[in-house]
Design a protein around this motif. Structure first.
Motif, PDB file in Angstrom:
ATOM      1  N   ILE A   8       0.838  -1.203   0.000  1.00 25.81           N
ATOM      2  CA  ILE A   8       0.000   0.000   0.000  1.00 25.81           C
ATOM      3  C   ILE A   8       0.873   1.254   0.000  1.00 25.81           C
ATOM      4  O   ILE A   8       0.581   2.226  -0.697  1.00 25.81           O
ATOM      5  CB  ILE A   8      -0.941  -0.004   1.229  1.00 25.81           C
ATOM      6  N   ARG A  12       0.522   6.447   1.821  1.00 23.02           N
ATOM      7  CA  ARG A  12      -0.916   6.212   1.689  1.00 23.02           C
ATOM      8  C   ARG A  12      -1.531   5.850   3.031  1.00 23.02           C
ATOM      9  O   ARG A  12      -2.643   6.306   3.363  1.00 23.02           O
ATOM     10  CB  ARG A  12      -1.176   5.101   0.676  1.00 23.02           C
ATOM     11  N   GLY A 126     -10.196   4.700  -2.058  1.00 20.21           N
ATOM     12  CA  GLY A 126      -9.652   5.111  -3.354  1.00 20.21           C
ATOM     13  C   GLY A 126      -8.149   5.271  -3.332  1.00 20.21           C
ATOM     14  O   GLY A 126      -7.461   4.934  -4.317  1.00 20.21           O
ATOM     15  N   ILE A 127      -7.605   5.777  -2.206  1.00 19.01           N
ATOM     16  CA  ILE A 127      -6.155   5.948  -2.097  1.00 19.01           C
ATOM     17  C   ILE A 127      -5.462   4.596  -1.987  1.00 19.01           C
ATOM     18  O   ILE A 127      -4.428   4.351  -2.626  1.00 19.01           O
ATOM     19  CB  ILE A 127      -5.817   6.841  -0.894  1.00 19.01           C
ATOM     20  N   CYS A 128      -6.028   3.711  -1.171  1.00 19.22           N
ATOM     21  CA  CYS A 128      -5.413   2.388  -0.981  1.00 19.22           C
ATOM     22  C   CYS A 128      -5.446   1.551  -2.262  1.00 19.22           C
ATOM     23  O   CYS A 128      -4.473   0.866  -2.603  1.00 19.22           O
ATOM     24  CB  CYS A 128      -6.103   1.643   0.154  1.00 19.22           C
ATOM     25  N   LEU A 129      -6.564   1.588  -2.959  1.00 21.15           N
ATOM     26  CA  LEU A 129      -6.720   0.788  -4.178  1.00 21.15           C
ATOM     27  C   LEU A 129      -6.303   1.542  -5.434  1.00 21.15           C
ATOM     28  O   LEU A 129      -6.332   0.964  -6.532  1.00 21.15           O
ATOM     29  CB  LEU A 129      -8.184   0.336  -4.319  1.00 21.15           C
ATOM     30  N   ASN A 130      -5.998   2.841  -5.247  1.00 16.09           N
ATOM     31  CA  ASN A 130      -5.618   3.699  -6.381  1.00 16.09           C
ATOM     32  C   ASN A 130      -6.732   3.728  -7.439  1.00 16.09           C
ATOM     33  O   ASN A 130      -6.476   3.580  -8.636  1.00 16.09           O
ATOM     34  CB  ASN A 130      -4.302   3.227  -7.000  1.00 16.09           C
ATOM     35  N   ARG A 131      -7.960   3.915  -6.955  1.00 17.51           N
ATOM     36  CA  ARG A 131      -9.128   3.981  -7.843  1.00 17.51           C
ATOM     37  C   ARG A 131      -9.653   5.412  -7.890  1.00 17.51           C
ATOM     38  O   ARG A 131     -10.044   5.977  -6.861  1.00 17.51           O
ATOM     39  CB  ARG A 131     -10.228   3.038  -7.352  1.00 17.51           C
ATOM     40  N   THR A 132      -9.662   5.985  -9.079  1.00 15.30           N
ATOM     41  CA  THR A 132     -10.121   7.362  -9.251  1.00 15.30           C
ATOM     42  C   THR A 132     -11.611   7.498  -8.958  1.00 15.30           C
ATOM     43  O   THR A 132     -12.070   8.537  -8.470  1.00 15.30           O
ATOM     44  CB  THR A 132      -9.842   7.840 -10.687  1.00 15.30           C
ATOM     45  N   LYS A 135     -12.226   8.128  -5.326  1.00 10.98           N
ATOM     46  CA  LYS A 135     -11.732   9.451  -4.955  1.00 10.98           C
ATOM     47  C   LYS A 135     -12.703  10.550  -5.372  1.00 10.98           C
ATOM     48  O   LYS A 135     -13.029  11.445  -4.587  1.00 10.98           O
ATOM     49  CB  LYS A 135     -10.357   9.698  -5.592  1.00 10.98           C
TER      50      LYS A 135
END
Length: 278
Positions: A8, A12, A126-132, A135
């Motif tokens: 992660i 983050r 969203g930050i952990c999975l890097n999903r826009t 976010k």
């Protein structure tokens, strides 16, 4: 555990911890402050004053209607009936005022107890999975929370500017309604009917009273229009403006249908008649 942390990322995780603190403070600190009536004293006092004015105008219109109905003849009946009908409009305004008074604290509770913490959770995901997607959803939810929290205070300030102009008008309408009511009551018998001898003593007789009644009715209608604007229309306009501002802020374009002007024009009265003649 260390592999998960490394995957992660330390930065983050630090951001997620900050979001957790923000959610905790939102529920336990900001929510209590936003939902506390003592922190909305001016707004609540303004709504209480508006409520008192509505109740006074309702009583005055009912009394004026009963007094004008006592004048002999049918000429004054429409005016008396119209004054009586105004009560329903005052009731609508009164319900809106009560709703705004309760929403002052309820919107703060909903914004900081439900929406802001939910936005923090979505942003953390969203930050952990890097999903826009998560976010953007979190940012929009936080913006919506601030919109519903600020709508009533902003609309009340906008309404106060208009109401300052009409403060004297409320007193004037009350005085005119009391004047004609007292004048008629002083010349009525025990059954509530105007004595014929007394009617001749009144300036301009029934015609003069009818003219005064029409004047009072016009002023009541004017006050209802002002109150509908300040109590109902301005909050809606403020909400639409803030929603539009949020959309512009996030870069969302508002596209209207290509033939919108023609569609609007086709629904206007008389458009079909003009097109048929052409």
């Amino acid at each position: 555990m260390m592999k998960i942390i490394q995957k992660i990322g330390a930065k983050r995780i630090a951001v997620v911890l900050v979001l957790f603190v923000v959610a905790f403070l939102s529920i336990n600190v900001f929510s209590k402050a936003a939902s506390n009536p003592e922190n909305h004293t001016k707004t609540i006092e303004s709504l209480d004053e508006k409520k008192a004015d509505v109740l006074k105008l309702t009583a005055a219109s009912a009394a004026a209607s009963a007094a004008i109905a006592a004048i002999p003849g049918d000429a004054t009946t429409p005016v008396a009936n119209k004054l009586a009908d105004l009560t329903s409009y005052f009731m609508i305004i009164l319900m809106v005022v009560f709703l705004e008074k309760y929403l002052v604290t309820l919107t703060g509770y909903a914004a900081f107890t439900i929406l802001i913490p939910a936005a923090c959770i979505l942003l953390g995901i969203g930050i952990c999975l890097n999903r826009t997607f998560f976010k953007m959803l979190a940012i929009k939810m936080a913006a919506f929370a601030l919109v519903i929290f600020m709508i009533i205070p902003i609309s009340m300030k906008a309404s106060a500017i208009i109401e300052q102009t009409y403060d004297a008008s409320v007193e004037m309408v009350m005085e005119e309604a009391d004047e004609i009511t007292n004048e008629i009551d002083e010349n009525t018998d025990s059954e509530g009917n105007i004595i014929d001898k007394a009617l001749s003593k009144i300036k301009d007789g029934a015609a003069g009273l009818l003219e005064k009644g029409e004047k009072v009715l016009n002023h009541f209608i004017e006050m209802i229009a002002v109150m509908l604007v300040t109590s109902c229309l301005i909050p809606i306009v403020v909400l639409l403006f803030m929603v539009w501002f949020v959309r512009i802020l996030f870069g969302i374009q508002i596209n209207l249908p290509q033939n919108m002007p023609k569609r609007v024009a086709s629904n206007l009265p008389g458009h079909k008649n003009v097109s048929e003649k052409q």
